[in-house]
Design a protein around this motif. Structure first.
Motif: not given
Length: 217
Positions: A96-109, A158-162
């Motif tokens: 249904t969809e195919r996209r590429q992302f660059r991981r910017q950071w991950t934060q864990r508690r 949390a992980t942020q990807m662009r």
């Protein structure tokens, strides 16, 4: 080993045979594993009751864009494509969809990934910052918002990807949170967060599910 470039593929079962679909994924990854540029693959299945077309999301992780392009144009992917066209996957699975992302950071508690965590992904669309200073200020705003999200509920990572590509004048960010229970349909943005908020933030879609399989080198 850093895996900062992600190819996310969203799929659905055409006939509801999820056992066969997961068996197909196992075979699919085994074929792709011949490409050493592929470092990791993670398969999530959609949580029941979530209104999204995709039943599964599979994240294929690479060190960088060059490694992804090696995979994209390599023999292993072509072999997997032929199996898809000639075998069970031709009728049993739909992309249904195919996209590429660059991981910017991950934060864990808390260290590591919690077993059976619920993974929720929000796609955030916002205007592209006009200047590098605006971009830095918005990054600070996002970091403070994630700090609030992790501190005010049952989310613990949390992980942020662009997104590698987006519509002209916009930036798309995929924000992924791990939690012990369901999260809201949209993030609850904190008033008075540090940094500079974007002019507008929309959420085109949300998806949540749990890991059913993972392949690691």
């Amino acid at each position: 080993m850093n895996s900062d470039y992600l190819n996310l593929v969203f799929t659905r079962s055409c006939d509801g045979d999820h056992a066969s679909l997961q068996r197909w994924y196992n075979d699919h990854i085994a074929i792709l594993w011949d490409c050493e540029a592929l470092q990791r693959a993670t398969l999530w299945r959609r949580e029941s009751g979530q209104g999204n077309e995709a039943d599964y999301v599979c994240a294929y992780a690479f060190a960088d864009e060059a490694a992804f392009l090696t995979y994209e144009h390599g023999a292993a992917r072509e072999a997997a494509r032929q199996v898809l066209l000639d075998g069970w996957g031709r009728e049993g699975i739909a992309i249904t969809e195919r996209r590429q992302f660059r991981r910017q950071w991950t934060q864990r508690r808390q260290p590591g990934d919690a077993l059976d965590a619920l993974h929720t992904f929000w796609l955030l669309r916002l205007p592209t910052p006009a200047t590098p200073a605006d971009e830095a200020a918005q990054a600070r705003w996002m970091a403070d918002q994630v700090h609030h999200l992790l501190g005010s509920g049952n989310a613990h990572a949390a992980t942020q990807m662009r997104a590698v590509s987006a519509e002209a004048g916009t930036t798309e960010v995929l924000l992924g949170l791990q939690s012990l229970g369901p999260l809201p349909d949209q993030p609850h943005w904190r008033e008075g967060a540090w940094g500079q908020p974007p002019q507008a933030v929309s959420v085109p879609w949300r998806w949540s599910g749990r890991v059913v399989a993972e392949w690691l080198r």
